[in-house]
Design an enzyme around this catalytic site. Structure first.
Site, short mmCIF file in Angstrom:
data_model
loop_
_atom_site.label_atom_id
_atom_site.label_comp_id
_atom_site.label_asym_id
_atom_site.label_seq_id
_atom_site.Cartn_x
_atom_site.Cartn_y
_atom_site.Cartn_z
N GLY A 14 1.73 37.18 26.55
CA GLY A 14 1.09 37.64 25.32
C GLY A 14 2.12 38.46 24.54
N ALA A 16 3.07 41.52 24.93
CA ALA A 16 3.96 42.31 25.78
C ALA A 16 4.98 41.40 26.48
CB ALA A 16 3.15 43.09 26.81
N LYS A 35 -0.59 31.51 32.90
CA LYS A 35 -1.49 30.70 33.74
C LYS A 35 -2.19 29.60 32.95
CE LYS A 35 -5.37 34.01 33.96
NZ LYS A 35 -6.22 34.76 34.87
N GLN A 47 -7.45 40.21 15.62
CA GLN A 47 -7.77 40.00 14.21
C GLN A 47 -7.29 41.16 13.34
OE1 GLN A 47 -11.99 39.37 13.77
NE2 GLN A 47 -12.09 37.92 15.43
N GLU A 113 -9.15 51.23 10.02
CA GLU A 113 -10.17 50.93 11.03
C GLU A 113 -10.70 52.25 11.60
OE1 GLU A 113 -9.04 46.60 12.82
OE2 GLU A 113 -7.90 48.26 13.63
N ASP A 208 -5.63 40.04 36.87
CA ASP A 208 -4.77 39.60 37.98
C ASP A 208 -3.61 40.56 38.25
OD1 ASP A 208 -6.41 37.40 37.80
OD2 ASP A 208 -4.89 36.03 37.05
N HIS A 229 -16.35 47.07 22.31
CA HIS A 229 -16.23 46.90 20.86
C HIS A 229 -17.63 46.81 20.27
CE1 HIS A 229 -15.12 45.34 16.94
NE2 HIS A 229 -13.86 45.59 17.22
N ARG A 275 -14.74 53.63 18.22
CA ARG A 275 -15.68 52.57 18.63
C ARG A 275 -16.59 52.94 19.78
NH1 ARG A 275 -10.90 48.24 19.54
NH2 ARG A 275 -10.83 48.31 17.28
N HIS A 335 -14.35 45.09 25.75
CA HIS A 335 -13.26 44.63 24.88
C HIS A 335 -11.87 44.93 25.43
CE1 HIS A 335 -11.26 43.59 21.19
NE2 HIS A 335 -10.86 44.83 20.95
N ARG A 370 -9.03 53.97 23.42
CA ARG A 370 -7.92 53.46 22.61
C ARG A 370 -8.28 53.45 21.14
NH1 ARG A 370 -6.62 48.18 20.54
NH2 ARG A 370 -8.57 47.46 21.43
N SER A 375 -3.11 48.60 20.34
CA SER A 375 -2.83 47.84 21.55
C SER A 375 -1.71 46.83 21.35
CB SER A 375 -4.11 47.14 21.99
OG SER A 375 -3.83 46.30 23.05
P1 FAD Z 1 -2.42 39.09 26.76
O1 FAD Z 1 -2.12 38.88 25.34
O2 FAD Z 1 -3.84 38.98 27.17
O3 FAD Z 1 -1.57 38.05 27.61
C1 FAD Z 1 -1.80 37.93 28.99
C2 FAD Z 1 -0.90 36.84 29.54
O4 FAD Z 1 -0.89 36.92 30.95
C3 FAD Z 1 -1.33 35.41 29.21
O5 FAD Z 1 -0.19 34.64 28.93
C4 FAD Z 1 -1.96 34.92 30.53
O6 FAD Z 1 -1.85 33.53 30.73
C5 FAD Z 1 -1.06 35.63 31.51
N1 FAD Z 1 -1.62 35.80 32.87
C6 FAD Z 1 -2.65 36.57 33.27
N2 FAD Z 1 -2.81 36.47 34.60
C7 FAD Z 1 -1.85 35.62 35.05
C8 FAD Z 1 -1.50 35.11 36.32
N3 FAD Z 1 -2.19 35.42 37.45
N4 FAD Z 1 -0.47 34.25 36.41
C9 FAD Z 1 0.23 33.88 35.30
N5 FAD Z 1 -0.06 34.34 34.07
C10 FAD Z 1 -1.08 35.20 33.95
N6 FAD Z 1 -5.51 44.88 19.64
C11 FAD Z 1 -4.91 45.35 18.52
O7 FAD Z 1 -4.03 46.20 18.60
N7 FAD Z 1 -5.28 44.88 17.30
C12 FAD Z 1 -6.24 43.94 17.14
O8 FAD Z 1 -6.54 43.52 16.03
C13 FAD Z 1 -6.90 43.44 18.30
N8 FAD Z 1 -7.89 42.54 18.21
C14 FAD Z 1 -8.39 41.98 19.35
C15 FAD Z 1 -9.32 40.95 19.26
C16 FAD Z 1 -9.79 40.33 20.40
C17 FAD Z 1 -10.80 39.21 20.30
C18 FAD Z 1 -9.34 40.77 21.68
C19 FAD Z 1 -9.84 40.11 22.93
C20 FAD Z 1 -8.45 41.81 21.77
C21 FAD Z 1 -7.97 42.43 20.62
N9 FAD Z 1 -7.05 43.47 20.69
C22 FAD Z 1 -6.47 43.94 19.55
C23 FAD Z 1 -6.52 43.89 21.98
C24 FAD Z 1 -5.17 43.17 22.18
O9 FAD Z 1 -5.24 41.88 21.62
C25 FAD Z 1 -4.78 43.06 23.63
O10 FAD Z 1 -4.92 44.28 24.27
C26 FAD Z 1 -3.32 42.62 23.73
O11 FAD Z 1 -3.13 41.45 22.99
C27 FAD Z 1 -2.95 42.41 25.17
O12 FAD Z 1 -1.66 41.86 25.18
P2 FAD Z 1 -0.95 41.59 26.57
O13 FAD Z 1 0.37 41.03 26.23
O14 FAD Z 1 -1.03 42.80 27.41
O15 FAD Z 1 -1.88 40.49 27.28
C1 SIN Z 2 -10.71 44.73 15.65
O1 SIN Z 2 -10.12 44.01 14.85
O2 SIN Z 2 -11.76 45.33 15.41
C2 SIN Z 2 -10.12 44.90 16.99
C3 SIN Z 2 -8.95 45.77 16.85
C4 SIN Z 2 -8.52 46.27 18.18
O3 SIN Z 2 -9.06 45.89 19.21
O4 SIN Z 2 -7.62 47.10 18.16
#
Ligand code: FAD
Ligand code: SIN
Length: 529
Positions: A14, A16, A35, A47, A113, A208, A229, A275, A335, A370, A375
């Protein structure tokens, strides 16, 4: 599958994971495993946007103070200051790499927000920020010959040698397993919203990373803090699509079934309170009125709502809702996992050779809650930091595979055949239990009951031989849910996202401490750094 080896292994792609890959590839070869497909992640669905101080009337101090206020006394100030100061640079860098954020009169358009005192949220394609950020990072990372991405590759367990993480055991779609030996490993596996029945999170969010790292001895913290949320679509049979908080930042508001605004009755900031406060206001109002959901009214935004929120418009029309005319039924959903693996300012966990960044980590940025849009920012900042230190520090470690390496899986004795476990059924039971007993409002006796049930299920599943990702995910969900419940039981106060109806008075000074858990035993309180 043949065993592989690399300088840096990144589990998760993702925001990160790919930001870490870009940085690590400057000095190392890198393997990223995901995965599901390369894009499937929580990041893809984001969004609202990314928070950063870019407006003339805004300041780093204001972003810091808003973050600290949301965190309700548990943020690490050094982390907050590091992240908010780095934020503008991380956004400018994305623009340089090709991110097309929305502009107004040639300048980045900044929205607002809940919990933010200023307009400071950068967004793309109205409400398509996550897709834009993912596209940019994937393009940039995969343009390096040093980065190899393995999609549909499930990390089962971390490999350990002499107390150091040396890679991971992974499984492909056909069930073939291999070991990926790495001098440094970075967990970027995202959150765990799937422990709840109602969640905005995609299916991949099964905790995981926390589970794998906990099993090899990593310390986790603040697991009781799960952010709900306030506004996900609430229609029978529909997925719980998130409806961005920016809708309220742009003038939309919540109403009840009689069309009355109610949030100001529960919090002076009304619809734009943090929130946790808005989610609780909704739940309380529903309990008072006996209604199943409340509604978002976008009519005050006017026709602009369609261009400002095109994704929402498309999604609502699929369900026969017109955002210019209809009120949208909404309810809170799980959320964001605020707690996670304890990391330092470089993203190092407490296990040698293992880093963590993004939602899987507890970096100290969010405290007990948060702030919106902090995030994606955390993923950008800590992805970069983890990628940089993980590649720099791995030079001294051998590339050769250690012959004594073990995984938690290989040490365990599984006695029962896999056929006796109905993983889908148990997954639903966990989600339902967590929603009913460990949700927005919690009570001691219900938490204890939930913990005891989870312990029974967990002990059973831990004896069953597991061969597929569905089973591994169930094991991880059970462990993460148990960590959440234990911490929630321990924290006998209400703070941030954690609301105890048996301790409703608000934060107590004696609990201005982190909850820590490790293989060593129960929950321990730990002072801020
Ligand atoms: P993710 O983006 O979730 O990526 C996780 C990765 O890990 C994926 O590639 C997955 O396949 C992989 N993975 C997991 N387990 C395994 C495994 N066992 N083996 C191999 N791969 C694995 N935050 C904001 O700041 N602004 C926003 O507007 C916002 N809107 C959001 C809207 C929604 C609908 C959601 C759900 C969240 C939102 N958030 C927002 C929160 C934010 O999107 C997440 O916290 C952030 O994207 C997490 O990023 P990440 O890189 O940590 O993990
Ligand atoms: C949202 O767009 O309301 C989600 C933003 C976030 O999770 O930081």
């Amino acid at each position: 599958m043949m065993d592989l080896e690399t300088g840096v292994l990144i589990i998760g792609g993702g925001v990160a994971g790919f930001r870490a890959a870009i940085e690590a590839s400057l000095a190392s070869d890198v393997i990223v495993v995901t995965k599901e497909s390369i894009r499937e992640s929580s990041t893809l669905y984001a969004q609202g946007g990314v928070a950063a101080v870019l407006g003339d009337d805004d300041s780093l101090a204001a972003h810091r103070d808003d973050t600290l206020a949301a965190g309700a006394g548990l943020c690490e100030v050094s982390t907050v200051e590091a992240v908010v100061s780095e934020a503008p640079e991380r956004i400018r860098e994305l623009v340089t790499w090709g991110s097309e954020f929305d502009l107004e009169q040639g300048q980045l358009h900044l929205t607002r927000e809940g919990g933010h005192s200023h307009h400071r949220i950068v967004h793309a394609h109205g409400d398509g920020t996550g897709k834009e950020v993912m596209s940019t990072l994937i393009r940039r990372a995969t343009s390096s010959a040093r980065v190899r991405v393995l999609e549909y590759t499930f990390a089962v367990e971390l490999l350990m040698s002499d107390g150091r993480c040396v890679g991971a055991l992974v499984q492909d779609r056909k069930g073939g397993q291999c070991r990926i030996w790495a001098r440094s490993t970075i967990l970027c596996t995202g959150g765990a919203g799937q422990i709840y029945r109602e969640t905005t999170n995609p299916e991949i969010a099964t905790g995981d990373g926390v589970a794998m790292a906990f099993r090899v001895g990593a310390v986790v913290a603040d697991m009781e803090f799960v952010q709900f949320h306030p506004t996900s679509l609430y229609m029978a049979g529909a997925a719980r699509h998130l409806i961005t908080e920016a809708v309220r930042g742009e003038g939309g508001y919540l109403v009840d079934d009689r069309g009355e605004r109610f949030t100001f009755r529960y919090h002076p900031a009304g619809d734009l309170a943090a929130r946790d406060a808005v989610s609780r206001a909704i739940v309380q109002h529903l309990a008072d009125t006996g209604q199943p959901c409340v509604y978002l009214d976008l009519r005050p935004i006017g026709p602009r709502a369609k261009t400002r929120f095109p994704g929402l418009d498309r999604m609502c029309s699929l369900y026969g809702l017109n955002i210019l005319e209809d009120r949208i039924p909404v309810h809170p959903s799980a959320h964001y996992m605020v707690g996670g693996l304890v990391t330092d300012l470089s993203g190092r966990t407490t296990v040698a050779g293992l880093w963590a960044a993004g939602e899987v980590a507890m970096s100290g940025l969010h405290g007990a809650n948060r702030l919106a849009s902090n995030s994606l920012l955390e993923g950008l900042v800590f992805g970069r930091r983890a990628g940089s230190t993980a590649s720099a520090e791995n030079a001294g470690h051998p590339r050769q595979l250690p012959l004594d390496a073990t995984s938690a899986e290989s040490r365990e004795q599984r006695l029962l055949p896999s056929g006796i476990l109905n993983a889908a059924d148990m997954r639903n039971s966990v989600k339902s239990l967590m929603w009913r007993r460990v949700g927005i409002q919690r009570r001691g006796d219900q938490l204890t009951e939930a913990r005891q049930r989870l312990e029974g299920w967990k002990n059973f599943v831990d004896q069953v031989q597991i061969h597929d990702p569905v089973g591994h995910e169930l094991r991880n969900l059970l462990l993460v849910a148990w960590l959440v419940v234990r911490a929630a039981e321990w924290r006998q106060e209400s703070r941030g996202t954690h609301f105890r109806t048996d301790f409703p008075e608000g934060p107590e000074e004696r609990f201005r401490i982190h909850s820590l858990q490790s293989l060593q035993g129960g929950v321990l309180g730990f002072p801020l750094r």
